[in-house]
Each structure stands twice: as C-alpha cells, then as structure tokens.
Design a protein around this motif. Sequence first.
Motif, short mmCIF file in Angstrom:
data_model
loop_
_atom_site.label_atom_id
_atom_site.label_comp_id
_atom_site.label_asym_id
_atom_site.label_seq_id
_atom_site.Cartn_x
_atom_site.Cartn_y
_atom_site.Cartn_z
N VAL A 76 43.45 52.98 39.45
CA VAL A 76 43.42 51.16 40.57
C VAL A 76 43.53 50.22 39.22
O VAL A 76 41.97 50.80 38.37
N ASP A 77 44.03 49.77 39.46
CA ASP A 77 44.03 48.65 38.58
C ASP A 77 44.56 47.43 39.53
O ASP A 77 45.59 47.06 39.99
N ALA A 78 44.03 46.16 38.80
CA ALA A 78 43.89 45.01 39.87
C ALA A 78 44.75 44.08 39.61
O ALA A 78 45.01 43.57 38.36
N LEU A 79 46.16 43.74 39.60
CA LEU A 79 46.99 43.26 39.51
C LEU A 79 47.04 41.86 39.41
O LEU A 79 47.44 41.00 38.50
N ALA A 80 45.74 40.67 40.00
CA ALA A 80 45.24 39.95 40.23
C ALA A 80 44.00 40.05 40.21
O ALA A 80 43.61 40.89 41.00
N GLY A 81 43.84 38.97 40.40
CA GLY A 81 42.22 38.93 41.43
C GLY A 81 42.17 39.54 42.80
O GLY A 81 43.39 39.45 43.92
N VAL A 82 41.23 40.78 43.38
CA VAL A 82 41.77 41.62 45.26
C VAL A 82 40.58 41.73 45.11
O VAL A 82 39.96 42.45 44.18
N THR A 83 40.36 41.96 46.47
CA THR A 83 39.53 42.70 46.99
C THR A 83 39.78 44.10 47.24
O THR A 83 40.90 43.91 48.50
N MET A 84 39.22 44.93 47.22
CA MET A 84 39.30 46.78 47.17
C MET A 84 38.93 46.83 48.63
O MET A 84 37.61 47.08 48.21
N THR A 85 39.29 47.93 49.66
CA THR A 85 38.78 48.29 50.46
C THR A 85 39.28 49.74 50.37
O THR A 85 40.16 49.65 50.34
N SER A 86 38.15 50.79 50.50
CA SER A 86 38.06 51.95 50.04
C SER A 86 37.80 52.72 51.48
O SER A 86 35.95 52.45 51.80
N LEU A 87 38.24 53.07 52.65
CA LEU A 87 37.35 54.17 53.44
C LEU A 87 38.04 55.47 52.76
O LEU A 87 39.09 56.42 52.82
N GLU A 106 38.87 41.29 39.41
CA GLU A 106 39.46 40.91 38.46
C GLU A 106 40.50 40.97 38.06
O GLU A 106 40.47 42.99 37.97
N PRO A 107 40.98 40.52 37.11
CA PRO A 107 42.33 40.58 37.24
C PRO A 107 42.30 41.85 35.86
O PRO A 107 41.23 41.02 35.02
N GLY A 108 43.47 42.51 35.58
CA GLY A 108 43.29 43.15 34.56
C GLY A 108 41.24 44.46 35.15
O GLY A 108 42.08 45.16 34.21
N GLN A 109 40.74 44.80 35.79
CA GLN A 109 40.15 46.01 36.04
C GLN A 109 40.35 46.44 36.52
O GLN A 109 41.71 46.57 37.39
N ARG A 110 40.01 47.83 36.18
CA ARG A 110 40.60 49.15 36.64
C ARG A 110 39.51 50.14 37.28
O ARG A 110 38.28 50.21 36.50
N PHE A 111 39.90 50.98 37.87
CA PHE A 111 38.92 52.65 38.06
C PHE A 111 39.63 53.24 37.14
O PHE A 111 41.46 53.70 37.86
N PRO A 112 39.46 54.13 36.37
CA PRO A 112 40.27 54.72 35.34
C PRO A 112 40.58 55.78 35.89
O PRO A 112 39.80 56.73 37.17
N TRP A 113 41.15 57.48 35.85
CA TRP A 113 41.68 58.23 36.52
C TRP A 113 39.98 58.90 36.94
O TRP A 113 39.28 59.08 36.00
#
Length: 116
Positions: free
Chosen positions: A75-86, A25-32
Amino acid sequence: MARNRQMPPFDAWGTGILVASYDLEPGQRFPWHEHPAHQLSLASGGVLSMGVGDHVWVLPRSRGLWIPAHVRHSVDALAGVTMTSLWFDPASCPIRWAQPTILAVDALLAALARRL
C-alpha cells in the motif's frame, strides 16, 4: 513509514470482522505483506495505490479493493489519505472471490465502513 500491525486472532474478534483506519502522509507505505483474512481497503479521503503481483490499482474514494486472504500486497499513499480496511474471517465470510477485485464505493458502502 506506516507500521504493519499484527492482527488479533479471529476468535478474539467475536464478529468475524475487524475494521481499522490509518491516516497516511504522502509517500507513506505498508511494504509487501499478507493477512490470514480477506481485506477490503477503501480510501475514505485522498488516494491510495495498492500493488498485488505485477498489478497496481489506484484507489480514489469511489473505488475499493478486495484482497483475498494470503495474497501478498503493498500500500502506498499517493497523497495524504485515510485508508480504511475491513478484514473478514475467511471461515465465516460468504464472499469467495479468489482474485483481487475492484468495487465501486457508493455512499452506502462508505457510510457503512465509517459506522463500523
């Protein structure tokens, strides 16, 4: 706040690649944090902001960021986002980029990430 999940050990993967998607969601993050694996992160919907040291990259769907193993990032979500990581096992990955690297995400790479 999104939780930073512990990655399984490489020998449990079998393929040397692990793929995961996170709906943020907007504003969610994975901290350092850092990983023992190389990471390629894509915004498969929405926009991500990823920080490494003093640099911040804004990633729309058309860009991805390669982060070498053991490089601290956030990582920070600037808007609602689906982040895919490989994540790639450094022992079996032929890519040797030592610095974070921006990649163009074309239709083929986006489809491959979705398929994996």
